[in-house]
Scaffold this active site. Structure first.
Site, PDB file in Angstrom:
ATOM      1  N   ARG B  47       0.863  -1.187   0.000  1.00 55.95           N
ATOM      2  CA  ARG B  47       0.000   0.000   0.000  1.00 55.95           C
ATOM      3  C   ARG B  47       0.896   1.232   0.000  1.00 55.95           C
ATOM      4  O   ARG B  47       2.107   1.157   0.154  1.00 55.95           O
ATOM      5  CB  ARG B  47      -1.033   0.008   1.125  1.00 55.95           C
ATOM      6  CG  ARG B  47      -0.720  -0.630   2.444  1.00 55.95           C
ATOM      7  CD  ARG B  47       0.389   0.016   3.225  1.00 55.95           C
ATOM      8  NE  ARG B  47       0.168   1.455   3.348  1.00 55.95           N
ATOM      9  CZ  ARG B  47       1.110   2.343   3.535  1.00 55.95           C
ATOM     10  NH1 ARG B  47       2.386   1.976   3.627  1.00 55.95           N
ATOM     11  NH2 ARG B  47       0.846   3.618   3.637  1.00 55.95           N
ATOM     12  N   GLY B  48       0.254   2.391  -0.174  1.00 58.81           N
ATOM     13  CA  GLY B  48       0.972   3.642  -0.323  1.00 58.81           C
ATOM     14  C   GLY B  48       1.034   3.963  -1.809  1.00 58.81           C
ATOM     15  O   GLY B  48       1.445   3.121  -2.615  1.00 58.81           O
ATOM     16  N   ALA B  49       0.603   5.180  -2.173  1.00 60.09           N
ATOM     17  CA  ALA B  49       0.431   5.507  -3.589  1.00 60.09           C
ATOM     18  C   ALA B  49       1.665   5.188  -4.447  1.00 60.09           C
ATOM     19  O   ALA B  49       1.552   4.489  -5.462  1.00 60.09           O
ATOM     20  CB  ALA B  49       0.004   6.972  -3.731  1.00 60.09           C
ATOM     21  N   ARG B  90      -7.366  -0.604  -6.988  1.00 59.76           N
ATOM     22  CA  ARG B  90      -7.836   0.395  -6.006  1.00 59.76           C
ATOM     23  C   ARG B  90      -8.115   1.692  -6.772  1.00 59.76           C
ATOM     24  O   ARG B  90      -7.387   2.030  -7.700  1.00 59.76           O
ATOM     25  CB  ARG B  90      -6.803   0.621  -4.894  1.00 59.76           C
ATOM     26  CG  ARG B  90      -6.655  -0.609  -3.982  1.00 59.76           C
ATOM     27  CD  ARG B  90      -5.803  -0.313  -2.767  1.00 59.76           C
ATOM     28  NE  ARG B  90      -6.492   0.548  -1.824  1.00 59.76           N
ATOM     29  CZ  ARG B  90      -5.913   1.105  -0.762  1.00 59.76           C
ATOM     30  NH1 ARG B  90      -4.625   0.896  -0.541  1.00 59.76           N
ATOM     31  NH2 ARG B  90      -6.598   1.878   0.049  1.00 59.76           N
ATOM     32  N   GLN B 195      -2.009   2.164   9.992  1.00 59.31           N
ATOM     33  CA  GLN B 195      -0.735   2.305   9.278  1.00 59.31           C
ATOM     34  C   GLN B 195       0.282   3.109  10.093  1.00 59.31           C
ATOM     35  O   GLN B 195       1.484   2.884   9.975  1.00 59.31           O
ATOM     36  CB  GLN B 195      -0.937   3.012   7.922  1.00 59.31           C
ATOM     37  CG  GLN B 195      -1.696   2.199   6.891  1.00 59.31           C
ATOM     38  CD  GLN B 195      -3.168   2.531   6.894  1.00 59.31           C
ATOM     39  OE1 GLN B 195      -3.730   2.927   7.907  1.00 59.31           O
ATOM     40  NE2 GLN B 195      -3.804   2.361   5.752  1.00 59.31           N
ATOM     41  N   ASP B 236      -2.573  10.678  -2.168  1.00 57.94           N
ATOM     42  CA  ASP B 236      -2.946   9.610  -3.099  1.00 57.94           C
ATOM     43  C   ASP B 236      -3.354  10.160  -4.455  1.00 57.94           C
ATOM     44  O   ASP B 236      -3.246   9.467  -5.470  1.00 57.94           O
ATOM     45  CB  ASP B 236      -4.062   8.749  -2.505  1.00 57.94           C
ATOM     46  CG  ASP B 236      -3.514   7.885  -1.380  1.00 57.94           C
ATOM     47  OD1 ASP B 236      -3.386   8.390  -0.255  1.00 57.94           O
ATOM     48  OD2 ASP B 236      -3.158   6.721  -1.651  1.00 57.94           O
ATOM     49  N   ASN B 246      -6.059  12.093   0.383  1.00 60.63           N
ATOM     50  CA  ASN B 246      -5.093  11.318   1.157  1.00 60.63           C
ATOM     51  C   ASN B 246      -5.888  10.548   2.218  1.00 60.63           C
ATOM     52  O   ASN B 246      -7.104  10.686   2.329  1.00 60.63           O
ATOM     53  CB  ASN B 246      -4.048  12.250   1.793  1.00 60.63           C
ATOM     54  CG  ASN B 246      -2.888  11.480   2.408  1.00 60.63           C
ATOM     55  OD1 ASN B 246      -2.330  10.579   1.766  1.00 60.63           O
ATOM     56  ND2 ASN B 246      -2.514  11.793   3.633  1.00 60.63           N
ATOM     57  N   LYS B 247      -5.200   9.728   2.962  1.00 63.11           N
ATOM     58  CA  LYS B 247      -5.806   8.863   3.979  1.00 63.11           C
ATOM     59  C   LYS B 247      -6.863   9.606   4.794  1.00 63.11           C
ATOM     60  O   LYS B 247      -6.669  10.765   5.160  1.00 63.11           O
ATOM     61  CB  LYS B 247      -4.692   8.347   4.898  1.00 63.11           C
ATOM     62  CG  LYS B 247      -5.130   7.424   6.019  1.00 63.11           C
ATOM     63  CD  LYS B 247      -5.970   6.242   5.561  1.00 63.11           C
ATOM     64  CE  LYS B 247      -5.315   5.442   4.469  1.00 63.11           C
ATOM     65  NZ  LYS B 247      -6.294   4.581   3.741  1.00 63.11           N
TER      66      LYS B 247
END
Lengths: 348, 348
Positions: B47-49, B90, B195, B236, B246-247
């Site tokens: 995960r993570g853009a 995603r 996270q 993201d 973003n998150k």
């Protein structure tokens, strides 16, 4: 059960729902002496400012039952020492101090030592009964603040479980719902202790009020998208100027509400108002164990040795608070005047 | 390991750290075909853009390896179909679409079909290597924004684990630390996937940078108390006007930062900027499973049947963003100009 009552007094024993085991198990625990009641408060098996107040009142009555009352001075001295211990259980919710002080004052005012223990039990029962009546009054004062056809967000648990019965913030929501209004209800999970996910969601389910659970950090997005009509929370201590200590995250919700033009309400009895504090800067904030953040039910979630900061509460400056609903009515700014009036009118 | 590299390519196989098992276990998993890589993205084991972008690039190379390349048109058609599948893993992080599009463009531009598969592997390796170089550039551009002797807060994980190496927001913090500056580091746990608690705290520990973990809802209190000098997060997807997905929780931190006069920074490569979207309103927000909120590692925390809403991201309007750190430099408002310039200068 039709009404959720987290605390029950029966024949010198305090029974309470162990709130750390909800929602999966409804376990009733008994506290046989005042130290067991203090422990229940410390471990958050009983929690919520008004419920802590009621429990503390019964704890004073239990402490008295264990003492020799033949010598009035010695009795009062020992009761006062027990009161100090009870008050030290948790630092932020002022209802704890308020209830203990009220019980000690009753003991001091009773000159007939043969009656003093019974008198304390009667007073604790009265505090419990008053709490429910106060919550119903708050519901009736606050119910029209919840917009019909709109939506409301609440944080942590300010429901029946946090009180003797009916709840504060959840009580206002319930009163509005029972009045026939229909609206969407959102509630935050409330990390780290998950009072929202575990307790408030459980209460809404029992009440038959549909609710939607979100993580704490999703509330901002909902407000920004126009999905929240108002926010309502309880309180653990309110300073004379309206600055309000409540569960960690309340300040954040209040800032988000202001930024998005959403009213932010507090529902709390006048016993939560501490007129001895001019502002919220003087409110002591409980620092809880790091393990509540780094572990989940004994499972390590953060790396070994990582430092965590775990403040149990934050203080919301009065400027973010649209109104404070008490049993005496809906207090509006300037709070220094309106809260003073509310406290005085409640103590008639 | 001295450098955290969550993804490694070796002889046609993609190896990655299973991020769902950190921090307790460091498990390396192998993806043998592109569908296993897609699955790793879907399940957030990767995960993570930027890391999703790198993984997607290798997924395209793996998809190509499985195809018959003797007929160029048929090969490109099938590769394109695989690309559509990979892009659907995603929806919010645009780096996924960016990487797949870049890989497909390379395939289309290669006229020698015998070289096409090798060429795709080379391009994926290049994307991975570029990502680390880009992050180091961002670190060097952004490091002076972290106040020496001050403090910084980050959210979610925008560290090495979210990239090929070095990280974006955490990379800036690291670059500043390695530059000799000393400051306090706070990071949010980042519910519901944790996270921050699981990954960012683990990275800071490996880097030897002392950090303090807080629940998401405690960040506001820290800002209000003056304990946060600046906030920095990853992204993201960034729209042309600077609105940033973003998150979940990022919007909240940005509002709190503005209210308390604290700079709020984004660190992201230009591959995260989506110039095709005028504003953030058009960014698709991933809705994830309710069980991430109602359960914890299979343990039910909310009552059975309670509805939860679990948006993976939120959009922070550009007006809350003090600056956006990219590999092309530090972009400042008006972002419509500065981001356009950054993207064009990066694509030289």
């Amino acid at each position: 059960m039709s009404e959720i009552r987290p605390i029950e007094w029966a024949n010198g024993t305090l029974k309470f729902i162990d709130q750390t085991r909800l929602p999966l198990e409804e376990v009733i625990v008994e506290a046989h002496g005042y130290l067991e009641a203090v422990d229940a408060i410390k471990t958050m098996r009983v929690r919520g400012a008004p419920a802590i107040g009621v429990t503390a009142a019964y704890a004073v009555a239990m402490a008295a039952a264990e003492l020799d009352s033949s010598n009035r001075d010695s009795f009062l001295q020992q009761l006062s020492a027990a009161g100090v211990e009870i008050k030290a259980a948790r630092p932020t919710a002022v209802n704890l101090m308020w209830a203990v002080n009220r019980m000690i004052a009753v003991a001091s005012s009773e000159t007939d030592t043969s009656r003093i223990k019974d008198r304390l039990v009667t007073e604790a029962v009265l505090i419990e009964q008053e709490d429910e009546a106060i919550n119903r009054l708050m519901g009736s004062h606050g119910k029209d603040l919840i917009p019909d056809g709109g939506s409301v967000l609440t944080h942590c648990n300010a429901g029946a479980l946090a009180t003797a019965a009916f709840g504060t913030a959840v009580g206002v929501i319930r009163a509005s719902w029972e009045d026939g209004k229909r609206f969407k209800v959102f509630n935050t999970e409330t990390r780290p202790f998950l009072q929202g996910a575990r307790l408030t969601a459980w209460e809404f389910k029992k009440l038959g009020i549909p609710s939607t659970l979100v993580v704490d950090s999703a509330a901002g997005m909902l407000m920004h998208r126009g999905e929240i009509g108002c926010v309502i929370t309880g309180a653990d201590r309110i300073a004379a100027n309206g600055d309000t200590a409540n569960k960690i995250g309340t300040y954040t919700l209040a800032v988000l509400a202001k930024e998005n033009g959403i009213p932010f309400y507090i529902a709390a009895p006048t016993s939560t108002v501490d007129l001895s504090l001019a502002t919220g800067d003087q409110i002591e904030i409980e620092q809880r164990s790091q393990s509540e953040v780094t572990e989940f039910r004994g499972i390590q979630v953060a790396p070994e040795g990582v430092e965590a900061l775990n403040p149990g509460f934050d203080v919301t400056p009065a400027k973010y608070v649209t109104a404070i609903i008490t049993e005496a009515g809906v207090a509006r700014p300037p709070y220094t005047e309106s809260l003073n009036l509310a406290v005085r009118s409640a103590n008639y």
